[in-house]
Design a protein around this motif. Sequence first.
Motif, PDB file in Angstrom:
ATOM      1  N   GLN A 180       1.811  13.950 -16.491  1.00 31.55           N
ATOM      2  CA  GLN A 180       2.346  14.703 -15.366  1.00 31.55           C
ATOM      3  C   GLN A 180       1.456  14.625 -14.128  1.00 31.55           C
ATOM      4  OE1 GLN A 180       3.167  18.816 -16.223  1.00 31.55           O
ATOM      5  NE2 GLN A 180       4.463  19.038 -14.438  1.00 31.55           N
ATOM      6  N   ASP A 181       0.176  14.368 -14.292  1.00 34.17           N
ATOM      7  CA  ASP A 181      -0.720  14.282 -13.137  1.00 34.17           C
ATOM      8  C   ASP A 181      -0.878  12.845 -12.620  1.00 34.17           C
ATOM      9  OD1 ASP A 181      -2.234  13.240 -15.206  1.00 34.17           O
ATOM     10  OD2 ASP A 181      -4.019  14.425 -14.765  1.00 34.17           O
ATOM     11  N   THR A 231       8.940   6.465  -8.743  1.00 32.90           N
ATOM     12  CA  THR A 231       8.532   5.676  -9.905  1.00 32.90           C
ATOM     13  C   THR A 231       7.669   6.521 -10.826  1.00 32.90           C
ATOM     14  OG1 THR A 231       8.656   3.632  -8.612  1.00 32.90           O
ATOM     15  CG2 THR A 231       7.350   3.564 -10.629  1.00 32.90           C
ATOM     16  N   ALA A 232       6.716   7.258 -10.266  1.00 33.45           N
ATOM     17  CA  ALA A 232       5.851   8.132 -11.070  1.00 33.45           C
ATOM     18  C   ALA A 232       6.683   9.168 -11.814  1.00 33.45           C
ATOM     19  CB  ALA A 232       4.826   8.826 -10.169  1.00 33.45           C
ATOM     20  N   TYR A 233       7.662   9.759 -11.142  1.00 36.08           N
ATOM     21  CA  TYR A 233       8.494  10.788 -11.763  1.00 36.08           C
ATOM     22  C   TYR A 233       9.336  10.214 -12.900  1.00 36.08           C
ATOM     23  CZ  TYR A 233      11.998  14.419 -12.393  1.00 36.08           C
ATOM     24  OH  TYR A 233      12.827  15.370 -12.946  1.00 36.08           O
ATOM     25  N   ILE A 234       9.957   9.093 -12.672  1.00 41.80           N
ATOM     26  CA  ILE A 234      10.791   8.480 -13.722  1.00 41.80           C
ATOM     27  C   ILE A 234       9.932   8.096 -14.921  1.00 41.80           C
ATOM     28  CG2 ILE A 234      12.250   6.487 -14.285  1.00 41.80           C
ATOM     29  CD1 ILE A 234      13.173   6.607 -11.273  1.00 41.80           C
ATOM     30  N   LEU A 235       8.768   7.519 -14.681  1.00 41.91           N
ATOM     31  CA  LEU A 235       7.876   7.143 -15.786  1.00 41.91           C
ATOM     32  C   LEU A 235       7.371   8.375 -16.532  1.00 41.91           C
ATOM     33  CD1 LEU A 235       5.866   4.264 -14.070  1.00 41.91           C
ATOM     34  CD2 LEU A 235       7.666   4.037 -15.814  1.00 41.91           C
ATOM     35  N   TYR A 236       7.140   9.459 -15.822  1.00 42.58           N
ATOM     36  CA  TYR A 236       6.731  10.715 -16.466  1.00 42.58           C
ATOM     37  C   TYR A 236       7.857  11.254 -17.347  1.00 42.58           C
ATOM     38  CZ  TYR A 236       6.259  15.733 -17.005  1.00 42.58           C
ATOM     39  OH  TYR A 236       6.258  17.007 -17.530  1.00 42.58           O
ATOM     40  N   LYS A 237       9.067  11.297 -16.820  1.00 43.55           N
ATOM     41  CA  LYS A 237      10.200  11.816 -17.589  1.00 43.55           C
ATOM     42  C   LYS A 237      10.488  10.958 -18.827  1.00 43.55           C
ATOM     43  CE  LYS A 237      12.524  14.920 -16.625  1.00 43.55           C
ATOM     44  NZ  LYS A 237      12.464  16.317 -17.061  1.00 43.55           N
ATOM     45  N   ALA A 238      10.073   9.698 -18.774  1.00 41.91           N
ATOM     46  CA  ALA A 238      10.257   8.797 -19.914  1.00 41.91           C
ATOM     47  C   ALA A 238       9.065   8.860 -20.877  1.00 41.91           C
ATOM     48  CB  ALA A 238      10.436   7.372 -19.407  1.00 41.91           C
ATOM     49  N   ASN A 239       8.156   9.794 -20.649  1.00 40.43           N
ATOM     50  CA  ASN A 239       6.962   9.963 -21.486  1.00 40.43           C
ATOM     51  C   ASN A 239       6.089   8.705 -21.511  1.00 40.43           C
ATOM     52  OD1 ASN A 239       7.519  12.686 -22.335  1.00 40.43           O
ATOM     53  ND2 ASN A 239       9.146  11.808 -23.605  1.00 40.43           N
ATOM     54  N   ILE A 240       5.964   8.072 -20.368  1.00 40.57           N
ATOM     55  CA  ILE A 240       5.149   6.858 -20.259  1.00 40.57           C
ATOM     56  C   ILE A 240       3.844   7.157 -19.526  1.00 40.57           C
ATOM     57  CG2 ILE A 240       5.079   4.509 -19.321  1.00 40.57           C
ATOM     58  CD1 ILE A 240       8.172   4.464 -19.714  1.00 40.57           C
ATOM     59  N   VAL A 241       3.876   8.045 -18.542  1.00 39.82           N
ATOM     60  CA  VAL A 241       2.665   8.451 -17.816  1.00 39.82           C
ATOM     61  C   VAL A 241       2.557   9.977 -17.882  1.00 39.82           C
ATOM     62  CG1 VAL A 241       2.744   6.448 -16.259  1.00 39.82           C
ATOM     63  CG2 VAL A 241       3.765   8.619 -15.529  1.00 39.82           C
ATOM     64  N   LYS A 250       0.849  -1.183   0.000  1.00 39.41           N
ATOM     65  CA  LYS A 250       0.000   0.000   0.000  1.00 39.41           C
ATOM     66  C   LYS A 250       0.885   1.232   0.000  1.00 39.41           C
ATOM     67  CE  LYS A 250      -3.907  -2.122   2.193  1.00 39.41           C
ATOM     68  NZ  LYS A 250      -4.944  -2.057   3.192  1.00 39.41           N
ATOM     69  N   GLY A 251       0.349   2.296  -0.553  1.00 36.36           N
ATOM     70  CA  GLY A 251       1.065   3.553  -0.622  1.00 36.36           C
ATOM     71  C   GLY A 251       0.719   4.257  -1.921  1.00 36.36           C
ATOM     72  N   SER A 252       1.190   5.475  -2.084  1.00 34.96           N
ATOM     73  CA  SER A 252       0.967   6.210  -3.328  1.00 34.96           C
ATOM     74  C   SER A 252       1.953   7.369  -3.413  1.00 34.96           C
ATOM     75  CB  SER A 252      -0.467   6.727  -3.404  1.00 34.96           C
ATOM     76  OG  SER A 252      -0.683   7.725  -2.431  1.00 34.96           O
ATOM     77  N   GLY A 253       2.122   7.840  -4.621  1.00 35.78           N
ATOM     78  CA  GLY A 253       3.008   8.982  -4.844  1.00 35.78           C
ATOM     79  C   GLY A 253       2.731   9.617  -6.187  1.00 35.78           C
ATOM     80  N   THR A 254       2.927  10.923  -6.262  1.00 38.49           N
ATOM     81  CA  THR A 254       2.672  11.671  -7.492  1.00 38.49           C
ATOM     82  C   THR A 254       3.981  12.045  -8.180  1.00 38.49           C
ATOM     83  OG1 THR A 254       2.749  13.831  -6.407  1.00 38.49           O
ATOM     84  CG2 THR A 254       0.595  12.687  -6.447  1.00 38.49           C
ATOM     85  N   VAL A 255       3.844  12.484  -9.407  1.00 35.83           N
ATOM     86  CA  VAL A 255       5.000  12.935 -10.185  1.00 35.83           C
ATOM     87  C   VAL A 255       5.680  14.104  -9.485  1.00 35.83           C
ATOM     88  CG1 VAL A 255       5.705  14.005 -12.365  1.00 35.83           C
ATOM     89  CG2 VAL A 255       4.070  12.099 -12.379  1.00 35.83           C
ATOM     90  N   MET A 256       4.894  15.057  -9.004  1.00 37.20           N
ATOM     91  CA  MET A 256       5.472  16.248  -8.359  1.00 37.20           C
ATOM     92  C   MET A 256       6.213  15.878  -7.072  1.00 37.20           C
ATOM     93  SD  MET A 256       4.826  18.279 -10.678  1.00 37.20           S
ATOM     94  CE  MET A 256       5.385  19.833 -10.057  1.00 37.20           C
TER      95      MET A 256
END
Length: 190
Positions: free
Chosen positions: A165-166, A153-163, A68-74
């Motif tokens: 920004q939100d 994980t969210a940030y790395i996936l965002y920077k890789a254009n996979i997910v 369990k847990g969560s995190g955003t790109v920001m």
Amino acid sequence: MSITTKQTLIAFAVGLACTSGFAAQAEGSTATSASAESPHHYGFGTNVGPEELKQFVSPLPDGRGLPKGSGTVMQGEKLYTQQCLACHGANLEGGIGDRLIGGRGTLAAKSGPPVKTVESYWPYSTTLFDYVKRAMPFTSPNSLSNDEVYALTAYILYKANIVPQDANMNQDTLAKVKMPNRDGFKPADR
């Protein structure tokens, strides 16, 4: 102590305890009962309970086993700056640590060496969570909370254009992310 070292020591202790018990039994000695009563006969290892094992996460590609847990790109961007930038670079381009993004299509390219990154090589997003959780940061592995790992994980996936920004990564959303090279792997014939 690193996880690999800890696992190796535990495996050694268990193996040693088992081996010594079998050797004593084969010799007909009374040491068998002593080692059966005291699993720490040689002073190695400890009884490992659910709380100790809880820190080891090894999720499956479909997300089973994710905590369990969560995190955003920001949130991840802030953590990346604090925890990862020194090794992986301001733009995830690498440095002391590996490059994290870029290289799409280089594994199958006929020219040039492949660029193995999260973006180009890893078939499942859960692998990224697993690796960051167990091995990062390099100077203090397994020190990040689950929320921090989801955010990174969210940030790395965002920077890789996979997910986008939100994006908010958690045990439900992470496994649904389709990695660019997911179809580049073929199942083993078993």
